[in-house]
Design an enzyme around this catalytic site. Sequence first.
Site, mmCIF file in Angstrom:
data_model
loop_
_atom_site.group_PDB
_atom_site.id
_atom_site.type_symbol
_atom_site.label_atom_id
_atom_site.label_comp_id
_atom_site.label_asym_id
_atom_site.label_seq_id
_atom_site.Cartn_x
_atom_site.Cartn_y
_atom_site.Cartn_z
ATOM 1 N N LYS A 80 49.644 -84.735 -4.437
ATOM 2 C CA LYS A 80 49.691 -85.273 -5.805
ATOM 3 C C LYS A 80 49.890 -86.786 -5.722
ATOM 4 O O LYS A 80 50.722 -87.268 -4.942
ATOM 5 C CB LYS A 80 50.854 -84.615 -6.571
ATOM 6 N N SER A 165 51.778 -81.678 -15.472
ATOM 7 C CA SER A 165 51.060 -82.832 -14.963
ATOM 8 C C SER A 165 50.358 -82.606 -13.625
ATOM 9 O O SER A 165 49.463 -83.380 -13.270
ATOM 10 C CB SER A 165 52.029 -84.005 -14.804
ATOM 11 N N SER A 189 55.810 -79.016 -14.875
ATOM 12 C CA SER A 189 54.572 -79.586 -14.333
ATOM 13 C C SER A 189 54.028 -78.928 -13.073
ATOM 14 O O SER A 189 52.934 -79.250 -12.622
ATOM 15 C CB SER A 189 54.747 -81.085 -14.062
#
Lengths: 499, 100, 496
Positions: A80, A165, A189
Amino acid sequence: MMSNLTELTVAAIRKGVADGDFTAVEVAEAFNGNVAAADALNAFIVATPEKAIAAAEAVDAKRAKGESLGKMGGVPIGMKDLFATDGVQTTAASHMLEGFVPQYESTVSQKLWDAGAGMLGKLNLDQFAMGSSNETSYFGNVISPWRRNDANGVPGNAALAPGGSSGGSSSAIAARLCPAATGTDTGGSIRQPAAFTGITGIKPTYGRCSRWGVVAFASSLDQAGPMARDVTDCAIMLEAMAGFDPKDSTSLDMPVPAWEAGLNPDMKGKKVGIPREYRMDGMDDEIAKSWDDGIAWLKDAGAQVVDISLPHTKYALPAYYIIAPAEASSNLARYDGVRYGLRDLPEGAGLQDMYAATRADGFGAEVKRRIMIGTYVLSAGFYDAYYNQAQRVRALIARDFEQAFEQCDVILAPTCPSAAFALGDKTSDPLSMYLNDVFAVPASLAGLPAMSVPAGLNSEGLPLGLQIIGRAFDEQGVLNAGLAIEQRAGFTAKPEKWW
Amino acid sequence: MSVDKATVAKIASLARIRMTDAEVEAMVPELNQILGWVEQLGEVDCAGIEPMTAVIPNTLRLRDDVVDADPLTGGGVREKVLANAPAAEHGFFGVPKVIE
Amino acid sequence: MSNYTIQGATGEWEVVIGLEVHAQVTSNAKLFSGAATAFGAEPNTQVSLVDAAMPGMLPVPNRECIRQAVRTGMAIDAQINKWSRFDRKNYFYADLPQGYQISQLYHPLVGEGHLDISLDDKNPDAVKRIGVERIHVEQDAGKLMHDQHPTMSYVDLNRSGVALMEIVSKPDMRSPAEAGAYVRKLRAILRYVGSCDGNMEEGSMRADVNVSVRKPGGELGTRTETKNVNSVRFVMQVIEYEANRQVDVIENGGAVNQETRLFDPDTGTTRTMRSKEDAHDYRYFPDPDLLPLELDDAFLDACRASLPELPDAKRLRYENELGMTAYNAGQLTMDVDVYKRFEDILAATAIKLDKPEKAVATQVANWVLSVAPGVKNAVPDVDEANDTTGANAGILALLASDTVSGGQAKEIYEIVLKTGREPEEIAETEGLKQNSDTGAIEAVVDEVLANNAEKVAEYRGGKDKLFGFFVGQTMKAMKGQGNPAVVNEILKAKLG
Ligand SMILES: [Mg+2]
Ligand SMILES: [Zn+2]
């Protein structure tokens, strides 16, 4: 055999490489190929095929020398783009950090590389991890590989949200661009995108994974965790990511349990709590049904199901939307155009004008909205009424969980109130977007370990997730309940390739 | 508590985010919607409840007073510190001239 | 204690002063990172990724900084809070990389304490107690340089993150002299404790000076805060200037603005600080990167056990146990370097003479406070390495045993400072010893009196002033080596 490499789980890749069934380089090449062919998903901000190959070569060389390959030996993963990676652009999906090349490696990513993993690239996300649909990235929306079927079971072509997210992570795993990826979870998330894309993800107890080198959103909530296709892979990867870090003063100074070795789907003697407040008015029938399925599966695994109460549930989301923006407004003050990142210096501007111009230009709309809320609730005269009140409510929410865990060992609930929605569906109404995290946020506020496992598909052919919440430090209990569900749900669906 | 244009403009200035009049105007109802919603927290009886200080029971660890014990948190790394600077000269960061 | 007032057109005005002193904590590494704190390094060379507030960087507190702040609190009899927290003070400035300063607002490490100041060197026991509101620990900011480039300011983050103690007084001071005495006393205590080197020139200690004026006994006036004043003299100048300025403003029908001001040492004036013109809303809240700081009894006990004897206690002990005058005791205990030099030389002298310290304390005190500095000032290019405890004790032993006279001691000291030779050897080889042999002196005196019969007659006739003449003649005949006390005694006896 070779063509199937990207269908393999972390455990299978690791075993195949160790046994010599295939090389780590072959695995890396296969995934690099999938990444290169998936631009339409926009899951990666930058691909780093050479990094994946280099790490794989190192693993293959170790194997040739008979050395141990590590917990993640030969497994290429997605990172990420919230984790700082030495020498590789790290943006938090913001224009503010476009071109920022850290001269340091986050603790979690370093641990993964040390465990033999390789990096396929930096995964897209909601800007500064603020969002639940991956529509706030400066680098464009991430598209879910899943498509919604019409009434006749024919896939439509509306672009769906991969969740957020960690939407680049969820999309990439579901689309077989990587077998696993890192995620971060501030208010759902990891779990919400996992649920939206039919994969598995666990947010460990707050403090298990070091926050050092992870771009901060809300410090008291942020927690990294693994996202993968199944529970075993999550256990393997979490073991590699977790551990005490003296550089993070909130890091837990405890040994990392052998979660993988401890996996056990037998729930005999375990009590599963069903929080009545989560059964909200107007709950989606299919969500309710999948929850009931989950209850039945855990009973089948030997668990006793008990009704529990988490009375302050409805206040979790509003408390979160004070605490997280407040912390974010301060955490994001460092993006000022002085030391790194974007600098917008209008003609003749002074220092303070430069700040205002840089931050206006560098931050996206949702980031600005949250900075504004956070700034407001902390401003003179409001601190106690908003922030302190939210932290008091947070203490009550944590107490609810403590009391519930006197009656049960784990809690079962839906991960989200709905299946994946279409991109654009909720962007005009921030509040409706925030409400998507209603089931995920309470565990975040209490710092508890929580995971999402796929429960099945809804009538539109979209995945639904079930959430398991455990006591602080009891990731094992969460993983085991997840495994019990996984074995009974028999979830094997995958998105049909259209990209 | 609801915010007006002047308050939003003041908050934007505190947060150092330049906003046009139109942007300020657009943000007023957005913030009011969110603030109106979070204000339901006022309903919760928190008598005798201390605001949460630590999510997970844990005490603050202290570091030994040793210079550069860990290169990741030590000094002597000027190139790394300045590597991404929009303006760096003679070992300094450069910013538009400030009058104190 | 001081009757300081400003005489305005409308009568007398009283000045109310509070000081916030920022003292750099003595530590090797910064408050939240492992970067060094040494003064004077090349720009940005003592900056870690943490200090530069790179994305994802986190603070971990330095135990030594906490320990030193606790010890400082104990030294001013302050409440030590076993539970404290760090808060963020949010504002934007180029010397503040994080966009916030980690400080302590709601729960400081140290609560109320006090220290006693004296304005009269001759009477240090007459004190005024000044309250200390709190001491909190916080990060220092970086440094901005404005004169190196035509359109840019330069930022050096070497200081960024260095630990400071902010020591906040109550508004208990009423004159520049009291404020000066407070800063000096605080500095002495910090240096005794070892928690700050007190070096104001290098910025290790600087004061924010809060000044307001009021009619005696009236309501408190609006205060101004003049930032970062870095010497005792400047602190006093700021108060003098601000008090008069504020009286002028009010008497001319104006109102004092509550504002932050800047001192200009060149003109001795203050002015509004432009960069702080807009009223700040610092949005303090607990730093979510840091857990509450909890101190246990073992830590506090160790802090207390490590405290040295403090200035007031030491001064009283000098008076009571060493029989010293209040003035000398006060002067000797005002600074660490002075008392350490004194105690070292005293101990060494007493050992050399095999006498109790008390027996030579006054002589050593006079030597350390006035005789030695007098000689040193007159000698160009003193080599400090020669000014050893042993050398000083050697001279003092010669002096205390009457082996050398006061004048000879100074001459020996001068040679010591220039050459590093041994005092005993100098006395021997340079003939710098006095003769105390009464027989020998009597013989010389007899000769002098015999050779000056007329003057002896005049003296005996009432011309007392001639006594000095006989002393001079005797000393001259003895090549300056006669013990003046013995010479005097014998002359007196012989002249009747
Ligand atoms: Mg101050
Ligand atoms: Zn301060």
